[in-house]
Scaffold this active site. Sequence first.
Site, PDB file in Angstrom:
ATOM      1  CE1 TYR A 225      17.897  24.713  -7.350  1.00  0.00           C
ATOM      2  CE2 TYR A 225      16.702  23.415  -5.404  1.00  0.00           C
ATOM      3  CZ  TYR A 225      16.877  24.552  -6.505  1.00  0.00           C
ATOM      4  OH  TYR A 225      15.368  24.900  -6.982  1.00  0.00           O
TER       5      TYR A 225
ATOM      6  CE1 TYR B   2      17.620  20.568 -12.695  1.00  0.00           C
ATOM      7  CE2 TYR B   2      18.697  18.411 -13.322  1.00  0.00           C
ATOM      8  CZ  TYR B   2      18.690  19.907 -12.990  1.00  0.00           C
ATOM      9  OH  TYR B   2      20.065  19.972 -13.603  1.00  0.00           O
ATOM     10  CB  SER B   3      11.877  20.683  -6.517  1.00  0.00           C
ATOM     11  OG  SER B   3      13.072  21.379  -5.832  1.00  0.00           O
TER      12      SER B   3
ATOM     13  CD  GLU C 160      14.266  19.850  -1.595  1.00  0.00           C
ATOM     14  OE1 GLU C 160      14.211  18.845  -0.504  1.00  0.00           O
ATOM     15  OE2 GLU C 160      13.484  19.573  -2.225  1.00  0.00           O
TER      16      GLU C 160
ATOM     17  CB  CYS D 265      12.297  25.493  -1.899  1.00  0.00           C
ATOM     18  SG  CYS D 265      12.715  24.613  -3.371  1.00  0.00           S
TER      19      CYS D 265
HETATM   20  P1  FAD Z   1      27.436  21.900 -13.629  1.00  0.00           P
HETATM   21  O1  FAD Z   1      27.920  21.762 -14.707  1.00  0.00           O
HETATM   22  O2  FAD Z   1      27.192  20.177 -12.185  1.00  0.00           O
HETATM   23  O3  FAD Z   1      27.801  23.126 -12.922  1.00  0.00           O
HETATM   24  C1  FAD Z   1      27.940  23.344 -11.511  1.00  0.00           C
HETATM   25  C2  FAD Z   1      29.093  23.492 -11.063  1.00  0.00           C
HETATM   26  O4  FAD Z   1      29.792  25.073 -11.063  1.00  0.00           O
HETATM   27  C3  FAD Z   1      29.128  23.847  -9.319  1.00  0.00           C
HETATM   28  O5  FAD Z   1      29.748  22.799  -8.385  1.00  0.00           O
HETATM   29  C4  FAD Z   1      30.745  24.557  -8.894  1.00  0.00           C
HETATM   30  O6  FAD Z   1      30.968  24.233  -8.650  1.00  0.00           O
HETATM   31  C5  FAD Z   1      30.310  24.961 -10.750  1.00  0.00           C
HETATM   32  N1  FAD Z   1      29.879  27.293 -10.887  1.00  0.00           N
HETATM   33  C6  FAD Z   1      28.152  26.904 -10.273  1.00  0.00           C
HETATM   34  N2  FAD Z   1      28.080  28.857 -10.383  1.00  0.00           N
HETATM   35  C7  FAD Z   1      29.788  29.032 -10.483  1.00  0.00           C
HETATM   36  C8  FAD Z   1      29.828  30.412 -10.214  1.00  0.00           C
HETATM   37  N3  FAD Z   1      29.143  31.176 -10.308  1.00  0.00           N
HETATM   38  N4  FAD Z   1      31.112  30.819 -10.460  1.00  0.00           N
HETATM   39  C9  FAD Z   1      32.371  29.582 -10.799  1.00  0.00           C
HETATM   40  N5  FAD Z   1      31.738  28.527 -11.120  1.00  0.00           N
HETATM   41  C10 FAD Z   1      30.296  27.765 -10.492  1.00  0.00           C
HETATM   42  N6  FAD Z   1      18.037  23.360 -10.092  1.00  0.00           N
HETATM   43  C11 FAD Z   1      16.073  23.538 -10.941  1.00  0.00           C
HETATM   44  O7  FAD Z   1      16.959  24.375 -12.153  1.00  0.00           O
HETATM   45  N7  FAD Z   1      15.138  23.452 -11.220  1.00  0.00           N
HETATM   46  C12 FAD Z   1      15.131  22.907  -9.637  1.00  0.00           C
HETATM   47  O8  FAD Z   1      13.767  22.516  -9.159  1.00  0.00           O
HETATM   48  C13 FAD Z   1      16.152  22.356  -8.375  1.00  0.00           C
HETATM   49  N8  FAD Z   1      15.576  21.374  -7.989  1.00  0.00           N
HETATM   50  C14 FAD Z   1      16.814  21.238  -6.561  1.00  0.00           C
HETATM   51  C15 FAD Z   1      16.296  20.204  -6.106  1.00  0.00           C
HETATM   52  C16 FAD Z   1      18.133  19.610  -4.865  1.00  0.00           C
HETATM   53  C17 FAD Z   1      17.454  18.962  -3.719  1.00  0.00           C
HETATM   54  C18 FAD Z   1      18.562  20.265  -5.798  1.00  0.00           C
HETATM   55  C19 FAD Z   1      20.015  19.203  -4.365  1.00  0.00           C
HETATM   56  C20 FAD Z   1      18.732  20.809  -6.716  1.00  0.00           C
HETATM   57  C21 FAD Z   1      17.919  21.202  -7.653  1.00  0.00           C
HETATM   58  N9  FAD Z   1      18.305  22.314  -8.366  1.00  0.00           N
HETATM   59  C22 FAD Z   1      17.026  22.040  -9.106  1.00  0.00           C
HETATM   60  C23 FAD Z   1      20.282  22.555  -8.876  1.00  0.00           C
HETATM   61  C24 FAD Z   1      20.347  21.168  -9.561  1.00  0.00           C
HETATM   62  O9  FAD Z   1      20.295  20.310  -9.209  1.00  0.00           O
HETATM   63  C25 FAD Z   1      21.566  21.127 -10.063  1.00  0.00           C
HETATM   64  O10 FAD Z   1      22.396  21.447  -9.687  1.00  0.00           O
HETATM   65  C26 FAD Z   1      21.750  22.502 -11.188  1.00  0.00           C
HETATM   66  O11 FAD Z   1      20.518  22.249 -11.988  1.00  0.00           O
HETATM   67  C27 FAD Z   1      23.665  22.483 -11.685  1.00  0.00           C
HETATM   68  O12 FAD Z   1      23.845  22.367 -12.790  1.00  0.00           O
HETATM   69  P2  FAD Z   1      24.435  21.627 -14.454  1.00  0.00           P
HETATM   70  O13 FAD Z   1      24.572  20.429 -14.103  1.00  0.00           O
HETATM   71  O14 FAD Z   1      23.709  22.181 -14.827  1.00  0.00           O
HETATM   72  O15 FAD Z   1      25.561  22.577 -13.310  1.00  0.00           O
END
Ligand code: FAD
Length: 369
Positions: free
Chosen positions: A369, A148-149, A367, A327
């Site tokens: 994602y 998370y940023s 950046e 971003c």
């Molecule tokens: P997970 O449970 O891991 O689910 C994600 C997975 O669900 C995906 O990989 C994909 O396989 C699947 N999926 C997603 N959407 C769909 C769809 N529409 N249909 C079907 N499958 C789908 N997030 C923020 O909120 N704020 C930030 O500031 C932020 N900064 C980031 C900075 C960086 C450098 C990076 C790499 C990511 C950042 N993110 C940010 C994103 C964050 O890291 C997570 O990826 C995001 O919160 C989702 O994680 P999760 O565990 O909730 O989802």
Amino acid sequence: MAYSQTTVLAGGLVHIPIITGVFWLFRNFILSRTGNKKVQEAPTPPINTAPTEAAAEAKAVAVTKAPPRKPSAHSKVPVNTYKPKEPFLGKVLENYSLLKDGAIGRVQHITFDLSGGNPQLEYVEGQSIGIIPEGEDAKGKPHKIRLYSIASTRHGDNMRGKTVSLCVRQLQYEKDGQTIDGVCSTYLCDINKGRKVKITGPVGKEMLLPEEEDANIIMFATGTGIAPMRAYLRRMFDAKERKKNNWDYKGKAWLFMGAPKTANLLYDEDFELYKSKFPDNFQYTKAISREQQNAKGGRMYIQDRVLENAEEIFKMIEDPKTHIYLCGLKGMEPGIDEAMTAAAAAKGINWAELRPQLKKADRWHVETY
Ligand code: FAD
Ligand code: A2P
């Protein structure tokens, strides 16, 4: 006096460098008079194929590089103080919604206490941290980290340091008629004050701000992509920050912010306040996709705003002190690229050639994602 054969030979050899030197001087004199191209430096290749005036302008953009960084500028940036095997446990200090009535989805501002760490977890604006959600994945293994940023400055929201804030959107999507909640984003959006969360990092040097107080900063953000920009803008314009950070920002900052609805705009009041206090230093342009229309009658995206403001954006890019930051949604990259290509072409500049030059000069920061 009689000369031996060896003496004559040695005397002859001594004259060779003298004769060569005289010949060399004579050759250079002739060449300088005739303007022979072979002894001149090759001209800088133009960065576009457009002829005449435009080519001259394009070349002007190509040769502008960022001023050399101070050698220490990024070497002091902390990285990976806490690793996934031994994360820091940060207590939740705050967790509140950033959205107004009628907004789509859920976006929370969450602050963690970083005090008591040994070593202390420190960070600078533009970095990210990792979060390890509680529980196990479908295979019974601990969840992996999510990045998370960081949305706060190094001083934290309370200006006392030792806190870090995030801006988190809950991931939700439909699959086979079911609503699926993202693991980590839901864990964070739901988390209560006082709970302890596994934190790693900080990581990342891509999105760091330049140190120069007169740098110009163009920012393209969609949704939670605003997180690092919120930190930059606080550092630049928040009264308490300016007093504390000893960094008297004098450049021009321009934020392009994309959100689906007005109620989804994040940190909007803060940015409006900065705009009113620093009208010469801060410009704030919004693209509200589901309320505004672009020239073609479609949803208004930040790339449409780029097209509208192409002239001014490219004038800024010509200045070597200008940096560009992107971003948020990965999906915005092709759109921004397309808009920059069109905007550049109107000025006779080849964006496909200019962009890598900006990247190489450490002026293009992405950046997504
Ligand atoms: P997970 O449970 O891991 O689910 C994600 C997975 O669900 C995906 O990989 C994909 O396989 C699947 N999926 C997603 N959407 C769909 C769809 N529409 N249909 C079907 N499958 C789908 N997030 C923020 O909120 N704020 C930030 O500031 C932020 N900064 C980031 C900075 C960086 C450098 C990076 C790499 C990511 C950042 N993110 C940010 C994103 C964050 O890291 C997570 O990826 C995001 O919160 C989702 O994680 P999760 O565990 O909730 O989802
Ligand atoms: P929309 O969802 O109306 O198509 P949030 O993260 O709060 O949903 O905000 C993301 C913003 O970015 C929304 O306004 C969204 O518009 C917009 N958006 C979606 N796709 C793109 C894209 N390809 N390029 C630029 N903006 C986009």
